[in-house]
Design an enzyme around this catalytic site. Structure first.
Site, PDB file in Angstrom:
ATOM      1  CB  ILE A  13     -17.597   9.237  -3.349  1.00 41.22           C
ATOM      2  CG1 ILE A  13     -16.509   9.008  -4.400  1.00 41.22           C
ATOM      3  CG2 ILE A  13     -18.888   8.522  -3.729  1.00 41.22           C
ATOM      4  CD1 ILE A  13     -16.037   7.564  -4.519  1.00 41.22           C
ATOM      5  NE  ARG A  33     -12.971   8.592  11.097  1.00 43.09           N
ATOM      6  CZ  ARG A  33     -11.798   8.196  10.647  1.00 43.09           C
ATOM      7  NH1 ARG A  33     -11.074   7.372  11.367  1.00 43.09           N
ATOM      8  NH2 ARG A  33     -11.337   8.617   9.479  1.00 43.09           N
ATOM      9  CG  ASN A  74     -19.252   7.339   0.532  1.00 42.44           C
ATOM     10  OD1 ASN A  74     -18.765   7.107  -0.566  1.00 42.44           O
ATOM     11  ND2 ASN A  74     -18.770   8.295   1.341  1.00 42.44           N
ATOM     12  CE1 TYR A 137     -10.799   0.991  -0.470  1.00 39.19           C
ATOM     13  CE2 TYR A 137     -10.424   0.011  -2.618  1.00 39.19           C
ATOM     14  CZ  TYR A 137     -11.070   0.932  -1.824  1.00 39.19           C
ATOM     15  OH  TYR A 137     -12.004   1.788  -2.370  1.00 39.19           O
TER      16      TYR A 137
HETATM   17  N1  LIG Z   1     -11.715   7.677  -4.575  1.00 36.19           N
HETATM   18  C1  LIG Z   1     -11.694   6.552  -5.247  1.00 36.19           C
HETATM   19  O1  LIG Z   1     -10.916   6.418  -6.197  1.00 36.19           O
HETATM   20  C2  LIG Z   1     -12.628   5.430  -4.888  1.00 36.19           C
HETATM   21  C3  LIG Z   1     -12.806   4.406  -5.846  1.00 36.19           C
HETATM   22  C4  LIG Z   1     -13.669   3.353  -5.546  1.00 36.19           C
HETATM   23  C5  LIG Z   1     -14.326   3.326  -4.336  1.00 36.19           C
HETATM   24  N2  LIG Z   1     -14.125   4.324  -3.426  1.00 36.19           N
HETATM   25  C6  LIG Z   1     -14.856   4.229  -2.172  1.00 36.19           C
HETATM   26  O2  LIG Z   1     -15.696   5.352  -2.054  1.00 36.19           O
HETATM   27  C7  LIG Z   1     -15.901   5.665  -0.679  1.00 36.19           C
HETATM   28  C8  LIG Z   1     -15.598   7.134  -0.447  1.00 36.19           C
HETATM   29  O3  LIG Z   1     -14.239   7.367  -0.749  1.00 36.19           O
HETATM   30  P1  LIG Z   1     -13.644   8.790  -1.149  1.00 36.19           P
HETATM   31  O4  LIG Z   1     -12.775   8.586  -2.310  1.00 36.19           O
HETATM   32  O5  LIG Z   1     -14.702   9.805  -1.177  1.00 36.19           O
HETATM   33  O6  LIG Z   1     -12.664   8.981   0.102  1.00 36.19           O
HETATM   34  P2  LIG Z   1     -12.489  10.136   1.165  1.00 36.19           P
HETATM   35  O7  LIG Z   1     -12.589  11.457   0.532  1.00 36.19           O
HETATM   36  O8  LIG Z   1     -11.278   9.766   1.915  1.00 36.19           O
HETATM   37  O9  LIG Z   1     -13.784   9.967   2.081  1.00 36.19           O
HETATM   38  C9  LIG Z   1     -13.932   8.927   2.982  1.00 36.19           C
HETATM   39  C10 LIG Z   1     -14.974   9.358   3.983  1.00 36.19           C
HETATM   40  O10 LIG Z   1     -15.211   8.305   4.888  1.00 36.19           O
HETATM   41  C11 LIG Z   1     -15.219   8.835   6.194  1.00 36.19           C
HETATM   42  N3  LIG Z   1     -14.756   7.827   7.134  1.00 36.19           N
HETATM   43  C12 LIG Z   1     -13.567   7.179   7.150  1.00 36.19           C
HETATM   44  N4  LIG Z   1     -13.506   6.352   8.202  1.00 36.19           N
HETATM   45  C13 LIG Z   1     -14.692   6.469   8.853  1.00 36.19           C
HETATM   46  C14 LIG Z   1     -15.237   5.889  10.018  1.00 36.19           C
HETATM   47  N5  LIG Z   1     -14.558   4.994  10.745  1.00 36.19           N
HETATM   48  N6  LIG Z   1     -16.483   6.254  10.394  1.00 36.19           N
HETATM   49  C15 LIG Z   1     -17.182   7.147   9.690  1.00 36.19           C
HETATM   50  N7  LIG Z   1     -16.729   7.743   8.567  1.00 36.19           N
HETATM   51  C16 LIG Z   1     -15.478   7.401   8.181  1.00 36.19           C
HETATM   52  C17 LIG Z   1     -14.306  10.048   6.172  1.00 36.19           C
HETATM   53  O11 LIG Z   1     -14.685  11.028   7.137  1.00 36.19           O
HETATM   54  P3  LIG Z   1     -13.939  11.152   8.569  1.00 36.19           P
HETATM   55  O12 LIG Z   1     -12.485  11.021   8.283  1.00 36.19           O
HETATM   56  O13 LIG Z   1     -14.345  12.495   9.077  1.00 36.19           O
HETATM   57  O14 LIG Z   1     -14.495  10.049   9.395  1.00 36.19           O
HETATM   58  C18 LIG Z   1     -14.540  10.577   4.769  1.00 36.19           C
HETATM   59  O15 LIG Z   1     -15.581  11.535   4.755  1.00 36.19           O
HETATM   60  C19 LIG Z   1     -15.005   4.712   0.106  1.00 36.19           C
HETATM   61  O16 LIG Z   1     -15.767   3.608   0.567  1.00 36.19           O
HETATM   62  C20 LIG Z   1     -14.000   4.263  -0.938  1.00 36.19           C
HETATM   63  O17 LIG Z   1     -13.454   3.005  -0.629  1.00 36.19           O
HETATM   64  C21 LIG Z   1     -13.289   5.368  -3.679  1.00 36.19           C
END
Ligand SMILES: NC(=O)c1ccc[n+]([C@@H]2O[C@H](COP(=O)([O-])OP(=O)(O)OC[C@H]3O[C@@H](n4cnc5c(N)ncnc54)[C@H](OP(=O)(O)O)[C@@H]3O)[C@@H](O)[C@H]2O)c1
Length: 239
Positions: A13, A33, A74, A137
């Site tokens: 996202i 990170r 995010n 979560y």
């Molecule tokens: N995918 C879904 O179905 C969904 C649905 C609703 C909400 N969301 C929310 O949308 C957001 C993005 O999720 P996504 O689906 O795109 O997941 P994702 O692809 O796993 O991305 C998560 C991102 O957060 C970063 N991150 C994780 N821990 C971190 C930390 N301690 N400090 C800085 N960056 C950190 C990761 O980068 P690094 O690992 O390099 O740090 C990664 O780029 C999240 O908040 C998630 O809860 C997702």
């Protein structure tokens, strides 16, 4: 040119949102990170890539030496597990990244944000309801929504808005992990597991990162000046 910060901009996202703002002509900074995924998101688009852990108070504060106009909190994480199998360490990590990370990001942003600024948290449908095997979560995302709704009151008179986007399952590595977890837990093949994961969404498919980015662009637009403290469900009617 607006200055836009997207945390967790290296994948999923965050990548979609960062690219959408860059395409709109904004000066985009992305954090996460790991440096490599940030470079992959940029891929020649002129973004500033600043590796930062959202749980590191000093590092987050340092991001805001220059003010940002739009800040998208995010970065997030989550693992599906029944509550009895959630360790205290995992609970704390989920709260630290999802909730405290959003707090640190918004607090630092607000210390020098000008009139008309925008704060956007990527929460989840799990900020609006509960679900099985996802208590930590969901609790963290409910916290994010409480933070957003309260900050909205504090900033309103400065023409700043603070809102949350609440997506259902989005086609990202996080959703892929959820599908893998269902496959392992229920002995289903990938197609059946995916069907189960999207079954709560009446549209019956994963949401795209571009659809979340479109909502973020709207909340950052001048036309959204009166949208404040809102939880924008992006779930095909799930909730
Ligand atoms: N995918 C879904 O179905 C969904 C649905 C609703 C909400 N969301 C929310 O949308 C957001 C993005 O999720 P996504 O689906 O795109 O997941 P994702 O692809 O796993 O991305 C998560 C991102 O957060 C970063 N991150 C994780 N821990 C971190 C930390 N301690 N400090 C800085 N960056 C950190 C990761 O980068 P690094 O690992 O390099 O740090 C990664 O780029 C999240 O908040 C998630 O809860 C997702």
């Amino acid at each position: 040119m607006r200055r836009v910060l997207v945390t967790g901009g290296g994948s999923g996202i965050g990548r979609g949102i960062a690219r959408a703002f860059a395409e709109a002509g904004d000066a985009v900074t992305i954090t996460g990170r790991r440096p490599e995924p940030l470079q992959e998101t940029d891929a020649g688009r002129g973004m500033t890539c600043t590796p930062t852990d959202v749980t590191d108070e000093a590092a987050v504060d340092a991001l805001f030496a220059e003010p940002f106009d739009v800040v998208v909190a995010n970065a997030g994480m989550g693992r599906a597990a029944p509550l009895t199998e959630v360790t205290l360490e995992e609970w704390n990590q989920t709260m630290n990244v999802n909730l405290t990370g959003t707090f640190l990001t918004f607090r630092a942003a607000l210390r020098n944000m000008g009139q008309g600024g925008r704060l956007i948290a990527i929460a989840s449908t799990q900020a609006l309801k509960g679900g099985g095997r996802i208590a930590a979560y969901s609790a963290s995302k409910h916290g994010v929504l409480g933070l957003v709704r309260s900050v909205a009151h504090e900033v309103a008179r400065k023409q700043i808005t603070c809102n949350a986007i609440c997506p259902g399952f989005v086609d990202t590595p996080m959703a892929e992990a959820a599908v893998q977890s269902v496959m392992a837990g229920r002995g289903l093949d990938e197609a059946a597991a995916l069907k189960m994961v999207v079954s709560n969404n009446p549209v019956g498919r994963l949401i795209t990162p571009d659809e979340v980015a479109a909502a973020a662009l709207f909340l950052a637009s001048p036309g959204a000046a009166m949208v404040n403290g809102h939880a924008l469900s992006l779930s095909g009617g799930e909730i």
